[in-house]
Design an enzyme around this catalytic site. Structure first.
Site, PDB file in Angstrom:
ATOM      1  CE  LYS A  14     -37.800 -27.317  13.054  1.00  0.00           C
ATOM      2  NZ  LYS A  14     -38.708 -28.007  12.115  1.00  0.00           N
ATOM      3  NE  ARG A  89     -34.298 -27.715   7.480  1.00  0.00           N
ATOM      4  CZ  ARG A  89     -35.110 -26.889   8.140  1.00  0.00           C
ATOM      5  NH1 ARG A  89     -34.666 -26.122   9.092  1.00  0.00           N
ATOM      6  NH2 ARG A  89     -36.381 -26.877   7.840  1.00  0.00           N
ATOM      7  NE  ARG A 128     -45.372 -22.492   9.235  1.00  0.00           N
ATOM      8  CZ  ARG A 128     -44.268 -23.205   9.484  1.00  0.00           C
ATOM      9  NH1 ARG A 128     -43.911 -23.441  10.723  1.00  0.00           N
ATOM     10  NH2 ARG A 128     -43.536 -23.692   8.512  1.00  0.00           N
ATOM     11  NE  ARG A 134     -42.282 -20.341   6.609  1.00  0.00           N
ATOM     12  CZ  ARG A 134     -41.650 -21.259   7.320  1.00  0.00           C
ATOM     13  NH1 ARG A 134     -41.623 -21.157   8.631  1.00  0.00           N
ATOM     14  NH2 ARG A 134     -41.053 -22.260   6.720  1.00  0.00           N
ATOM     15  NE  ARG A 146     -41.070 -26.150   4.027  1.00  0.00           N
ATOM     16  CZ  ARG A 146     -42.192 -25.580   4.493  1.00  0.00           C
ATOM     17  NH1 ARG A 146     -43.169 -25.284   3.671  1.00  0.00           N
ATOM     18  NH2 ARG A 146     -42.308 -25.310   5.767  1.00  0.00           N
TER      19      ARG A 146
HETATM   20  P1  ADP Z   1     -39.676 -25.495   8.276  1.00  0.00           P
HETATM   21  O1  ADP Z   1     -38.944 -26.305   9.300  1.00  0.00           O
HETATM   22  O2  ADP Z   1     -41.114 -25.278   8.602  1.00  0.00           O
HETATM   23  O3  ADP Z   1     -39.486 -25.964   6.858  1.00  0.00           O
HETATM   24  P2  ADP Z   1     -37.773 -23.300   8.582  1.00  0.00           P
HETATM   25  O4  ADP Z   1     -38.182 -21.919   8.846  1.00  0.00           O
HETATM   26  O5  ADP Z   1     -36.987 -24.021   9.622  1.00  0.00           O
HETATM   27  O6  ADP Z   1     -39.127 -24.034   8.283  1.00  0.00           O
HETATM   28  O7  ADP Z   1     -36.939 -23.388   7.216  1.00  0.00           O
HETATM   29  C1  ADP Z   1     -37.432 -22.830   6.026  1.00  0.00           C
HETATM   30  C2  ADP Z   1     -36.426 -23.070   4.882  1.00  0.00           C
HETATM   31  O8  ADP Z   1     -35.185 -22.424   5.195  1.00  0.00           O
HETATM   32  C3  ADP Z   1     -36.053 -24.520   4.610  1.00  0.00           C
HETATM   33  O9  ADP Z   1     -36.980 -25.166   3.752  1.00  0.00           O
HETATM   34  C4  ADP Z   1     -34.666 -24.342   3.948  1.00  0.00           C
HETATM   35  O10 ADP Z   1     -34.795 -23.940   2.593  1.00  0.00           O
HETATM   36  C5  ADP Z   1     -34.063 -23.162   4.702  1.00  0.00           C
HETATM   37  N1  ADP Z   1     -33.255 -23.631   5.858  1.00  0.00           N
HETATM   38  C6  ADP Z   1     -33.545 -23.436   7.175  1.00  0.00           C
HETATM   39  N2  ADP Z   1     -32.604 -23.992   7.963  1.00  0.00           N
HETATM   40  C7  ADP Z   1     -31.701 -24.569   7.139  1.00  0.00           C
HETATM   41  C8  ADP Z   1     -30.497 -25.322   7.327  1.00  0.00           C
HETATM   42  N3  ADP Z   1     -30.030 -25.613   8.551  1.00  0.00           N
HETATM   43  N4  ADP Z   1     -29.826 -25.754   6.230  1.00  0.00           N
HETATM   44  C9  ADP Z   1     -30.258 -25.473   5.012  1.00  0.00           C
HETATM   45  N5  ADP Z   1     -31.380 -24.788   4.744  1.00  0.00           N
HETATM   46  C10 ADP Z   1     -32.112 -24.333   5.787  1.00  0.00           C
END
Ligand code: ADP
Length: 191
Positions: A14, A89, A128, A134, A146
């Site tokens: 993404k 999400r 990554r 990360r 996740r």
């Molecule tokens: P990825 O999609 O690779 O898991 P992101 O950077 O999108 O990575 O998200 C990392 C973390 O941030 C998620 O595992 C969650 O804990 C938090 N997070 C991100 N976006 C949201 C959201 N819309 N609602 C709740 N938690 C979120």
């Protein structure tokens, strides 16, 4: 106004694709994950709250996430549109986004869902972890959680947009350029 929701499991690409689409369509990129990480780095109150959830691979609570996203949108008055990356999400977040945009006379144009199988996802996240450092990519248990959280809480969001006729599934396997072309083709059909 173009408002894109970029959707897909962790590691689907993404962020990579959002950067390209932002340039092409002149949109503002809002990644909730990036905003949370920025807050963690700067040791804000929001950051310390988010960290406790992110470290385990759980979602940050809806109330906190929605408020943060809305305030980010409000910072960009003259934007031509947005790419929402990592948001919504949950179904609650999806409804909140619709209401929030509707109050401004805007709407989601389309959800673009990147499709990548589990094996490829796990291998991308491992890579990554080495390049971006990360914490949530480095631990296999956190990665597994996740992906599980995605399947249980996030994948139903696709049905929400399907029911509104705003869903496009995109093959997320292959060269970055090829995936970008698939996304643009789907967007251009909708605008
Ligand atoms: P990825 O999609 O690779 O898991 P992101 O950077 O999108 O990575 O998200 C990392 C973390 O941030 C998620 O595992 C969650 O804990 C938090 N997070 C991100 N976006 C949201 C959201 N819309 N609602 C709740 N938690 C979120």
């Amino acid at each position: 106004m173009i408002n894109l929701v970029l959707f897909g499991p962790p590691g689907a690409g993404k962020g990579t694709q959002a950067k390209r689409l932002v340039e092409h369509y002149q949109l503002v990129h809002l990644s909730t994950g990036d905003i949370f990480r920025y807050n963690i780095k700067n040791q804000t109150e929001l950051g310390s709250l988010a960290k406790s959830y992110m470290d385990k691979g759980n979602l940050v609570p809806d109330g906190v996430t929605i408020k943060m996203l809305e305030s980010e949108v409000d910072k960009h008055h003259s934007a031509k549109g947005f790419i929402f990356d990592g948001f919504p999400r949950t179904e609650t977040q999806a409804r909140a986004l619709d209401d929030f945009l509707a109050a401004k006379g805007m709407e989601v144009t389309v959800m673009l869902a990147l499709h990548v199988d589990d094996q490829e996802l796990t291998s991308r996240l491992k890579k990554r972890a080495e390049t971006e450092g990360r914490a949530d990519d480095a631990n296999p248990e956190v990665i597994a959680n996740r992906i599980a959280v995605y399947k249980k809480e996030t994948s139903p969001v696709a049905d929400y947009y399907k029911a509104k006729g705003k869903f496009e599934s995109i093959d997320g396997i292959g060269a970055v350029d090829a995936i970008e072309a698939r996304l643009k083709e789907a967007i251009d059909r909708r605008i």
